[in-house]
Design an enzyme around this catalytic site. Structure first.
Site, mmCIF file in Angstrom:
data_model
loop_
_atom_site.group_PDB
_atom_site.id
_atom_site.type_symbol
_atom_site.label_atom_id
_atom_site.label_comp_id
_atom_site.label_asym_id
_atom_site.label_seq_id
_atom_site.Cartn_x
_atom_site.Cartn_y
_atom_site.Cartn_z
ATOM 1 N N HIS A 1 6.857 -6.186 -9.356
ATOM 2 C CA HIS A 1 6.654 -4.805 -8.546
ATOM 3 C C HIS A 1 6.260 -3.800 -9.479
ATOM 4 C CE1 HIS A 1 6.729 -2.212 -5.170
ATOM 5 N NE2 HIS A 1 7.702 -1.550 -5.785
ATOM 6 N N LYS B 1 4.750 5.872 -7.167
ATOM 7 C CA LYS B 1 3.862 4.925 -8.080
ATOM 8 C C LYS B 1 2.460 4.993 -7.604
ATOM 9 C CE LYS B 1 6.268 1.269 -8.032
ATOM 10 N NZ LYS B 1 7.448 1.541 -7.051
ATOM 11 N N ARG C 1 13.522 14.280 -25.141
ATOM 12 C CA ARG C 1 12.774 15.513 -25.167
ATOM 13 C C ARG C 1 11.838 15.700 -26.608
ATOM 14 N NH1 ARG C 1 16.576 20.406 -23.584
ATOM 15 N NH2 ARG C 1 14.621 21.340 -23.407
ATOM 16 N N ASP D 1 1.125 -2.343 -6.569
ATOM 17 C CA ASP D 1 2.492 -3.127 -5.825
ATOM 18 C C ASP D 1 2.838 -4.437 -6.348
ATOM 19 O OD1 ASP D 1 4.300 -2.959 -3.492
ATOM 20 O OD2 ASP D 1 3.259 -4.867 -2.652
#
Length: 351
Positions: free
Chosen positions: A184, A205, A288, A223
């Site tokens: 998926h 998504k 980060r 999908d």
């Protein structure tokens, strides 16, 4: 020294979300899993039946004899040349492999007496081989043709020289039997970089993919993404039934190719990096600086992983574009973290 297992002795399974070693319990074709390979780092190939006439057409082969066979069962991408077998040595013979005979093997057969040649041909054809292919426009000797008829074996002929044909056949079998799984997610082509988006259903998504399409990028699959491992390369595509369709909550199903044109879609793409979208967690620690390298394993192949936290106000399309550009720069040898560290070291030395 332990005896190395043949292709027929081992079978692996694969799982999309993990990379663990386990004992083989069922064929790879029965599940959409991912696992690490065996000790020799090879994933077992799937097994497939291919229509005999389609195979002959694809490989440009002449069907010399087929008996009542309509299909050929391929169980491994390895190919054998049965030279030792014609001499009577079958101790380590792999009957599941396609057998290819060239000038060397045929010359050896023809120098035998009729009885020895008949025995050699019958012994070979008695084995449950998928097929025997003659190369270099060679014609099978009478004893070989009679043995093929006697044991109902497929006998084919190629115009190519042996080395060229074996290379061509190996490429075909590697693609045909490559381990695969369907997961998926969404697969996009961003600046030539294959980006696989993962995340829980409803995380955004498809909406992010739609924004990227609007910005000129290409959709490969939405999908469901079918992934095939060829060597150390992961090729992604969409299941044919939902190809180029996208589900957008609140609107429904849209046809990306019809709405945005052929330039907005792509049939398949090599996966270069993985992005996992997840709901923003104030207590979580996110990367980060970009100095921590995370990976995600699919079918035993590790790809760079970026975990992107999602919350209102974040422009995910722009973030994914930046991730794809950064990936390309890293491939070219440039690292923003190393550049920053270099500048900081330069400042310190000047103080």
């Amino acid at each position: 020294m332990p005896k190395k297992k043949s292709d027929a002795d081992t079978t692996n399974t694969v799982e999309p979300e993990a990379s663990v070693e386990r004992e083989p319990v069922e064929p790879a074709s029965s599940v959409a899993d991912e696992s690490a390979a065996h000790a020799d780092d090879e994933l077992a190939a799937t097994e497939k039946d291919v229509d005999l006439f389609e195979f002959a057409e694809r490989m440009d082969l002449e069907i010399v004899y087929r008996g009542d066979n309509r299909n050929i069962h391929f169980a491994t991408f390895n190919v054998s040349r049965p030279g030792l077998q014609l001499a009577g040595y079958y101790k380590h013979f792999s009957a599941e492999r396609v057998q290819v005979m060239g000038e060397m093997e045929m010359t050896y057969l023809l120098q035998m007496t009729h009885q020895a040649r008949k025995t050699a041909c019958e012994t070979l054809m008695r084995q449950p081989i998928p097929c025997l292919i003659m190369t270099s426009v060679l014609k099978p000797c009478d004893e070989l043709l009679i043995a093929a008829q006697k044991f109902n074996r497929v006998l084919l002929s190629s115009k190519l020289r042996t080395t060229l044909f074996v290379n061509k056949l190996s490429l075909y079998l590697n693609e045909l039997l490559a381990p695969s799984c369907t997961i998926h997610g969404v697969l996009m082509d961003l600046y030539g970089v294959g980006v696989l988006m993962l995340g829980e259903s409803g995380i955004g998504k498809s909406e992010t993919a739609l924004s990227l399409i609007e910005r000129g990028h290409r959709l490969v699959a939405d999908d469901a993404v079918t992934i095939t491992r060829i060597g150390d390369r992961l090729e992604g595509t969409s299941p044919e039934v939902i190809r180029y369709f996208m589900e957008v909550r609140g609107i429904g199903i849209i046809d990306v190719k019809a709405m945005y044109g052929a330039g907005a879609v792509q049939l398949e793409k090599t996966i270069d990096m993985v992005v996992r979208l997840e709901v923003w967690n104030d207590k979580a620690t996110y990367n980060r600086l970009g100095d921590a390298e995370e990976t995600h394993a699919i079918l035993g192949v590790k790809k760079p992983l970026h975990v992107i936290p999602v919350k209102p106000g974040r422009n995910l399309a722009v973030i994914l574009e930046a991730a794809a550009r950064t990936h390309r720069l890293n491939d070219l040898g440039f690292s923003a973290v190393e550049e920053l560290n270099s500048r900081l070291r330069g400042k310190k030395s000047g103080w």
